[in-house]
Design a protein around this motif. Structure first.
Motif, PDB file in Angstrom:
ATOM      1  N   PHE A 187      -5.659   3.777  -1.183  1.00 32.64           N
ATOM      2  CA  PHE A 187      -4.272   4.217  -1.236  1.00 32.64           C
ATOM      3  C   PHE A 187      -3.950   4.935  -2.545  1.00 32.64           C
ATOM      4  O   PHE A 187      -3.050   5.775  -2.586  1.00 32.64           O
ATOM      5  CB  PHE A 187      -3.334   3.043  -0.948  1.00 32.64           C
ATOM      6  N   HIS A 235     -11.963  -3.537  -2.156  1.00 28.93           N
ATOM      7  CA  HIS A 235     -10.797  -3.088  -2.932  1.00 28.93           C
ATOM      8  C   HIS A 235     -10.036  -1.997  -2.175  1.00 28.93           C
ATOM      9  O   HIS A 235     -10.047  -0.831  -2.549  1.00 28.93           O
ATOM     10  CB  HIS A 235     -11.238  -2.588  -4.308  1.00 28.93           C
ATOM     11  N   THR A 236      -9.342  -2.379  -1.120  1.00 28.17           N
ATOM     12  CA  THR A 236      -8.636  -1.450  -0.240  1.00 28.17           C
ATOM     13  C   THR A 236      -7.605  -0.622  -0.991  1.00 28.17           C
ATOM     14  O   THR A 236      -7.352   0.528  -0.636  1.00 28.17           O
ATOM     15  CB  THR A 236      -7.944  -2.229   0.896  1.00 28.17           C
ATOM     16  N   TYR A 237      -6.992  -1.176  -2.045  1.00 28.70           N
ATOM     17  CA  TYR A 237      -5.960  -0.462  -2.780  1.00 28.70           C
ATOM     18  C   TYR A 237      -6.484   0.858  -3.345  1.00 28.70           C
ATOM     19  O   TYR A 237      -5.723   1.810  -3.529  1.00 28.70           O
ATOM     20  CB  TYR A 237      -5.371  -1.326  -3.898  1.00 28.70           C
ATOM     21  N   TYR A 254       0.827  -1.211   0.000  1.00 23.81           N
ATOM     22  CA  TYR A 254       0.000   0.000   0.000  1.00 23.81           C
ATOM     23  C   TYR A 254       0.861   1.262   0.000  1.00 23.81           C
ATOM     24  O   TYR A 254       0.501   2.263  -0.623  1.00 23.81           O
ATOM     25  CB  TYR A 254      -0.975  -0.007   1.174  1.00 23.81           C
ATOM     26  N   ILE A 276       1.998   1.639  -3.566  1.00 30.83           N
ATOM     27  CA  ILE A 276       0.900   2.153  -4.386  1.00 30.83           C
ATOM     28  C   ILE A 276       0.774   3.660  -4.184  1.00 30.83           C
ATOM     29  O   ILE A 276       0.697   4.430  -5.153  1.00 30.83           O
ATOM     30  CB  ILE A 276      -0.429   1.443  -4.053  1.00 30.83           C
ATOM     31  N   THR A 277       0.778   4.105  -2.943  1.00 32.67           N
ATOM     32  CA  THR A 277       0.649   5.528  -2.629  1.00 32.67           C
ATOM     33  C   THR A 277       1.800   6.319  -3.246  1.00 32.67           C
ATOM     34  O   THR A 277       1.583   7.344  -3.893  1.00 32.67           O
ATOM     35  CB  THR A 277       0.594   5.745  -1.103  1.00 32.67           C
ATOM     36  N   GLY A 319     -12.513   2.779  -1.662  1.00 33.56           N
ATOM     37  CA  GLY A 319     -11.546   1.929  -0.963  1.00 33.56           C
ATOM     38  C   GLY A 319     -11.942   1.619   0.463  1.00 33.56           C
ATOM     39  O   GLY A 319     -11.478   0.633   1.041  1.00 33.56           O
TER      40      GLY A 319
END
Length: 149
Positions: A77, A72-74, A3, A6-7, A67
């Motif tokens: 981020f 879809h938690t991504y 994560y 991704i950020t 998110g």
């Protein structure tokens, strides 16, 4: 860890998106919103150009929502990367470069001085066409080399 990557990746990608948006939208069909930003000594606290903050905030907020309330938690981020870039843009562009807020009046940092110089070159041309230096955090190397001498 993924994560954070991704950020960070989205933060870096936003510089390219911002460059393209600045060159092709703000200095293109969106000039009617961006034009007041190129007027010297614009006397108001807010500019029409500030509408672009909202344009970039909407997808960030939508991604936070998606998110948070989906598996879809991504997406959260990705929205965070956009938000962090927006905060950096505000601090560098509005605070440091244009001094809309008098927080960092003087800096001797070579990197920040190069950013200011590149943006000054961008504003040298007051019109829609023939501008250069559309980026915010990554500017042509020649401006950094001038500061290192």
């Amino acid at each position: 860890m993924i994560y954070a990557l991704i950020t960070l990746g989205i933060f870096v990608l936003m510089e390219g998106i911002t460059w393209c948006t600045h060159k092709y939208v703000m200095h293109g069909f969106g000039w009617f919103l961006h034009e007041d930003h190129h007027e010297p000594g614009y006397p108001h606290v807010f500019e029409k150009n500030d509408a672009f903050f909202v344009v970039f905030a909407i997808p960030s907020m939508a991604l936070f929502f998606a998110g948070t309330y989906t598996p879809h938690t991504y997406l959260f981020f990705i929205g965070l990367g956009i938000l962090f870039y927006g905060v950096a843009y505000f601090l560098v562009h509005d605070v440091l470069i244009h001094q809309r807020f008098k927080w960092f009046k003087r800096t001797n940092n070579w990197y920040l001085k190069a950013l200011r110089k590149a943006h000054k070159v961008h504003h040298k041309n007051m019109g829609k066409e023939d501008s250069q230096c559309f980026g915010m955090l990554f500017v042509p190397l020649k401006f950094f080399k001038e500061q290192i001498k």
